[in-house]
Design an enzyme around this catalytic site. Sequence first.
Site: not given
Ligand code: 9MR
Length: 430
Positions: A143, A184, A220, A248, A250
Amino acid sequence: MLGALLVTAPAAHAADAPLRDLAAAKGKVMGTAVTGSKLTGTYGEIAAREFNALTPGNAMKWGSVEPTRGSFDWAEADRIVDFAEANGQQVRGHTLVWHSQNPGWLTNGTWTSAQLSQLMNDHIALEVGRYKGRLATWDVVNEPFNEDGTYRQTLWYNGLGADYIAQALTAARAADPAAKLYINDYNVEGVNAKSTALYNLVKSLKERGVPIDGVGLQAHLIVGQVPSTLQQNIQRFADLGVDVAITELDIRMQLPSDSAKLTQQAADYKAVVGACVAVARCVGVTVWGFTDSDSWIPDTFPGQGAATPYDENYAPKPAYEAIAQALGGSQSTEGCTATYSVTSQWSTGFTGQVRIACSGAALSSWKADWTYGAGQRITQAWNATCAQTGTAVSCSNASYNGTVPDGGSVTFGFNASWSGSNPVPVVTLG
Ligand code: 9MR
């Protein structure tokens, strides 16, 4: 309606292969993010059976592995890697250099550029080195961009400038030369300012000889909003000479879910997986949790959810079926029926229709096939594309009526010629 010429097709029952087998047959990866502590029971069974790649959802983040400086906790990360190896799965390491989920000691510290640089290099050397030879892929930098395509102001950018990205990639390559190294990001699925900034970065890294193997499009997404330029965007990255992965995926919706939303979601999943399947250098798709019971969405977007392919009780949703289809599996049509009827008939011709109805099931696309036994010939069809070869007729959905929701129906019509007799054929749904 002419007579009682109604035949209901027997429902075809296709017991599809697991997603991982369908993906492997296409040379693709079908992955899921997982929580290490949950890898037992039904959760563990589905994770092992359906997926050929795992991404630790949180377990490899800096804040997880080094909560206190110099004191490490690898338990969950190790557990996921061991599980993957036991089940013949790849692991996608996630993630080394990010602005979020860093340990407090790191974010609260005051560091010179030299110290930051050392911290980053050491972290990469340690974590990548620990799993050297065991991980297929690393999300090295996560990011790095703002929505407008400028660099995000982070600990790393502010301390080291934009070249922290090249530095991180170089350190990762040194620590495990065999791992594929990715950048990513999210909201980079379609062609837009952010994805174009990422594109330009990857292009320049390639030109400079910085080790970069792939681009991760997080995906997402929101129901009904798959970017129309997704495949084109995947292709333009591929054309730079890097791999692309959907990392990722969803697709969230406003709760409560209903069959119309779940059917749209299935079509969306199919579109995303289909776009990856269509581009040779798209290596595969990872869902960000396979069950709604293990999804970040409800916590972050109150009132939204149902974003993954399985519900909270591990029942596959229409999205699961859609992923299978996009990976080349055949669609189960159990719960859907096709009814053929002749609606009017004259000396040389007739008008017919087929009604496809679903109950307790849904379709995201359809095909209705039959064989004419008395020389009938289709001359024209509407609300479907029909082709007849000899006695075999095959009709598939138009662009606008592929989805048949649970409790809904779709009807298409046709004109045909006949002579002698006009028996009703049995329709097979696929
Ligand atoms: O799925 C992850 C969640 O359990 C955490 O609380 C969150 C914190 O930012 O991160 C989530 O995963 C993220 C991923 O590492 C990077 N892209 C966005 C995802 C969703 O926030």
